[in-house]
Structure formats: C-alpha cells, structure tokens
Enzyme design. Structure first.
Site, PDB file in Angstrom:
ATOM      1  N   SER A 178       0.672  -1.196  -0.010  1.00 49.00           N
ATOM      2  CA  SER A 178       0.048  -0.070   0.146  1.00 49.00           C
ATOM      3  C   SER A 178       0.730   1.255  -0.042  1.00 49.00           C
ATOM      4  O   SER A 178       0.411   2.175  -0.449  1.00 49.00           O
ATOM      5  CB  SER A 178      -0.920   0.001   1.173  1.00 49.00           C
ATOM      6  OG  SER A 178      -0.409  -0.146   2.346  1.00 49.00           O
TER       7      SER A 178
ATOM      8  N   HIS B  13      -5.369  -3.049  -3.007  1.00 48.40           N
ATOM      9  CA  HIS B  13      -4.837  -2.108  -4.403  1.00 48.40           C
ATOM     10  C   HIS B  13      -4.878  -2.644  -5.465  1.00 48.40           C
ATOM     11  O   HIS B  13      -4.518  -2.024  -6.631  1.00 48.40           O
ATOM     12  CB  HIS B  13      -3.541  -1.242  -3.967  1.00 48.40           C
ATOM     13  CG  HIS B  13      -3.592  -0.614  -2.400  1.00 48.40           C
ATOM     14  ND1 HIS B  13      -3.846   0.505  -2.460  1.00 48.40           N
ATOM     15  CD2 HIS B  13      -3.213  -0.988  -1.111  1.00 48.40           C
ATOM     16  CE1 HIS B  13      -4.064   1.022  -1.159  1.00 48.40           C
ATOM     17  NE2 HIS B  13      -3.625   0.029  -0.657  1.00 48.40           N
TER      18      HIS B  13
ATOM     19  N   LYS C 176     -11.822   1.234  -2.278  1.00 47.03           N
ATOM     20  CA  LYS C 176     -10.652   1.791  -3.089  1.00 47.03           C
ATOM     21  C   LYS C 176     -11.151   1.895  -4.642  1.00 47.03           C
ATOM     22  O   LYS C 176     -11.885   2.405  -4.768  1.00 47.03           O
ATOM     23  CB  LYS C 176      -9.427   1.235  -2.875  1.00 47.03           C
ATOM     24  CG  LYS C 176      -8.918   1.334  -1.495  1.00 47.03           C
ATOM     25  CD  LYS C 176      -7.755   0.565  -0.804  1.00 47.03           C
ATOM     26  CE  LYS C 176      -7.464   1.143   0.529  1.00 47.03           C
ATOM     27  NZ  LYS C 176      -6.915   0.120   1.366  1.00 47.03           N
TER      28      LYS C 176
HETATM   29  C1  LIG Z   1      -6.942   0.137   2.821  1.00 45.85           C
HETATM   30  C2  LIG Z   1      -6.366  -1.102   3.213  1.00 45.85           C
HETATM   31  C3  LIG Z   1      -6.875  -2.287   4.018  1.00 45.85           C
HETATM   32  C4  LIG Z   1      -8.098  -1.761   4.846  1.00 45.85           C
HETATM   33  O1  LIG Z   1      -9.277  -1.735   4.127  1.00 45.85           O
HETATM   34  P1  LIG Z   1     -10.589  -1.021   4.649  1.00 45.85           P
HETATM   35  O2  LIG Z   1     -11.496  -1.466   3.760  1.00 45.85           O
HETATM   36  O3  LIG Z   1     -10.168   0.396   4.367  1.00 45.85           O
HETATM   37  O4  LIG Z   1     -10.536  -1.123   6.154  1.00 45.85           O
HETATM   38  C5  LIG Z   1      -6.300  -3.446   4.271  1.00 45.85           C
HETATM   39  N1  LIG Z   1      -5.376  -3.834   3.565  1.00 45.85           N
HETATM   40  C6  LIG Z   1      -4.757  -2.946   2.839  1.00 45.85           C
HETATM   41  C7  LIG Z   1      -3.357  -3.598   1.894  1.00 45.85           C
HETATM   42  C8  LIG Z   1      -4.989  -1.747   2.470  1.00 45.85           C
HETATM   43  O5  LIG Z   1      -4.547  -0.848   1.732  1.00 45.85           O
END
Ligand SMILES: *Cc1c(COP(=O)(O)O)cnc(C)c1O
Length: 383
Positions: free
Chosen positions: A175, A203, A235
């Site tokens: 991330s 991602h 996302k």
């Molecule tokens: C954003 C993210 C999460 C968390 O997801 P949410 O739905 O925002 O709680 C988990 N793992 C990674 C790699 C992320 O980037």
C-alpha cells in the site's frame, strides 16, 4: 500509559503530528478544501467510481428500498438480498466458489486470521504488510514471524524446518510502495508446507488484470486453495466494505468463527447495491484501467527526467522518496501552495528514513493534470 499532552508534544517535535483535511466535495480529481479547489493525488478511488452517477443512483435506490441501516449483524437478521446477490457476483468475479462480505478490509483480515489460527500454529508475514495484517497476526495466539520484504527465497529458508499448520500473509500490492508480492512463489511455498496464503489485494482489485480481477489475473493466476483472497470495496470500487473469496468450506468456516464478521452490524444494504453497480462498471469499462496505466506511464517518464526518487511500482501508487519526515512534509506543503494535494507519509506508516510523498492516480485524472503535477514537482525539487 500515554500522557496526551506529552505524546502530542513529542509528535510535533519529530514532525510526526498528523492532521486531517476537511473535504467539501467528492474525492475526485479535484477536491474542495477550505474554500479552494485543489488537484488531488491522494485518493484510492483508482477508477473514479466514488461519485459515478450509476453508483450514486444505485445507492439511492437501495436506500429507498431497504432503508439506510442493516439493523443487525449478518447472523441475526442483517443479511439482506442485496448482500447475498453481491456475494454471488463477487465470487463469480474473483473466480472462487464463494465470497463473504465484511464491513471493512481491516475487519476481514482480523477475521480470517483469528478464525483459522490456533495456539501453536505459525504465521509468516511480509515485513511491509498493511497494519491490518500486522494486527490480525497479533490478535491470534499463533507464533508470528516476519520475512524481509517480498523475499520468497528467505521465506523458503524460514519455512524449511517448520512442521506446523500455518498461514502466510501478504499485501498483493503494497500500500505504501506500490510494488507487488511474489504471489506465484508464495502460493508454491504455502502448498509445499501445507499452509494457507492470505493475499490482501486492496490495491490490485479493479485496477490490475485485463478484466480488473486484480493481482492474480495480472500474473495469469486464479485464487484457488491454498490461496485466500481478501479485497476491499472502498478503493477502486469507490464504495465501502471488503470481501474474502475462497472455497465453500472456508467461507462457511468464516461465517461460523470470524468474530469480526459475527459481532458487528452488517454493511448497509444500500452500500451493497451501490457496490453491485460499481462491479458492473469495473467489469465492463476496461478503458478506465487503460487510461490509468497511461497516466502512470506518463508520470514515471516525466519524474525520471526530473531525477525524482521513484520506486519500482507499476501500479497507481507512485511514491516519491524524500527520506526525512520534515523534507517530505515541506514538499507536500509546497505542492499545496501550487494547488496540488499530495500527502506526506511518515513513520511509523513507512520505515524510518523512507518518508515520502505518496502520489496516487485515478482514471478520473487527465493527462494535463499529470503534467501540472510534474511541473510543480520540478519546482519543489529546485527549492
Ligand atoms: C486499505 C487497506 C486495508 C483496509 O481496508 P478498509 O476497507 O479500508 O478497512 C487493508 N489492507 C490494505 C493493503 C489496505 O490498503
């Protein structure tokens, strides 16, 4: 125990104090902050779907039909037709037998690890994993080891003497760096040692692969056992929530045992309806991914000409390294003066000595906006 005043003073002194922006708009290519319009390179809304009219309309229609709250957890009476349909569509999309919705990705990771791991089991995870995977491991009573970033060879050495049930956990796309895990090798190692692999494609989903199926499609793979796929819906899907995809027995076990699934209110059904609309666009509109790839290539070519310190990333996450936190903060501040919003990411989110600007691109951006960012970065670099 932390004394709040001392903790805040310490953070200020180390340039680690974090502040929130207040947005008065959708998280698009341009956002409204403090009465100004800023060009934004911060959001994870990679395909520009968070304010897509079809997604908004589905959300509205879902609220009219089902109300705004699920009213209960999934196992009580909160599991509605919209959730159920979305789960079937997500399983079809992921290419697995079943999929299970969680309220957030953070909770999904906690749920999988704690449902499967018992005392005396072992967990191996990448040193740069997302905080939710790190916390997921901590929540179990398994023995946790971290391996060097994306280093499957080192992991193989660490696994060699192990004779215990275990779980390997990794971000599929990291991330903060935007690079990818060696998924093929990790799957092979998990299979060889009778372990499971939890791959977090927060991602990659929607963004990578011809059909947007994510990191596995990008690498010509499908997520079959030993793999457990976790992906988020907040996302590239532009909505909210997450899902775990895998074989039927795994999903049924999570329904029985995952505490972050059982003891929390189900997502609003309207969110599930919006996500169904978003999934249709993710599947149908490959041009969004192609446009995004072209923007990333344009940025990388321009940034290399400027001599900026990029990382080895082919994804829409393009960090520019400034090493020290104060330098990264200063760069972020200067871009803001040019009307451009890019966050400085500092420890402990990234390792000491790797503070950075985390630039993210969206299919909602235009080429001219990437050029504007490059011009501003050239000014920041000269300063
Ligand atoms: C954003 C993210 C999460 C968390 O997801 P949410 O739905 O925002 O709680 C988990 N793992 C990674 C790699 C992320 O980037």
């Amino acid at each position: 125990m932390k004394i709040p005043e001392q903790e805040l003073a310490r953070r200020r002194a180390r340039h680690l104090y974090r502040e929130r922006l207040v947005l008065d708009s959708a998280p698009g290519a341009e956002v409204r902050v403090d009465g100004a319009t800023l060009l934004s390179f911060c959001s994870n809304d990679y395909l520009g779907l968070a304010d897509h009219p079809d997604v908004v309309a589905a959300f509205r229609a879902g609220a009219e039909r089902y109300g705004v709250g699920a009213g209960a957890s999934h196992l009580v009476s909160g599991h509605g037709r919209a959730h159920h349909a979305l789960e079937e569509e997500l399983a079809d999309f992921a290419g697995t037998e079943r999929a299970l919705l969680f309220s957030t990705g953070y909770m999904a990771n906690l749920g999988v690890a704690s449902a499967l791991m018992e005392r005396h089991d072992v967990i191996f995870e990448d040193r740069l994993n997302h905080a939710s995977l790190i916390d997921a491991a901590r929540l179990t009573r398994a023995k946790v080891s971290r391996y060097p970033h994306a280093d499957a060879a080192r992991l193989a050495e660490m696994l060699a003497p192990v004779r215990k049930p275990g779980l390997i956990m990794t971000d599929a796309v990291f991330s903060m760096d935007g690079d990818m895990a060696p998924l093929a090798e990790l799957v092979r190692l998990a299979a060889k040692h009778g372990m499971r692999l939890l791959a977090d494609d927060a991602h990659g989903i929607g963004v990578l692969g011809k059909n947007g199926r994510g990191s596995f499609e990008h690498l010509g793979m499908t997520p079959a056992p030993p793999t457990i796929l976790m992906a988020t819906l907040g996302k590239a899907f532009g909505v909210f929530g997450a899902f775990v995809a895998g074989e039927a027995a795994l999903i049924e076990t999570l329904i029985q045992r995952a505490r972050t699934y059982i003891y929390t209110t189900a997502l609003p059904p309207a969110v599930a309806e919006a996500t169904r609309a978003s999934l249709r666009i993710v599947r149908a509109e490959g041009w969004r991914r192609e446009h995004l790839r072209a923007l990333v290539a344009r940025f990388r070519a321009g940034a290399e000409k400027l001599g900026l310190a990029l990382m080895d990333s082919a994804t829409p996450i393009q960090p520019v390294i400034f090493v020290e936190s104060d330098k990264a903060l200063e760069a972020s501040r200067r871009l803001r003066e040019h009307g451009i919003l890019v966050p400085a990411i500092r420890p402990p989110t990234v390792p000491e000595g790797s503070a950075r600007l985390r630039v993210t691109f969206s299919a909602a951006h235009q080429e001219a906006q990437v050029d504007r960012l490059l011009e501003a970065l050239a000014g920041v670099k000269r300063a």
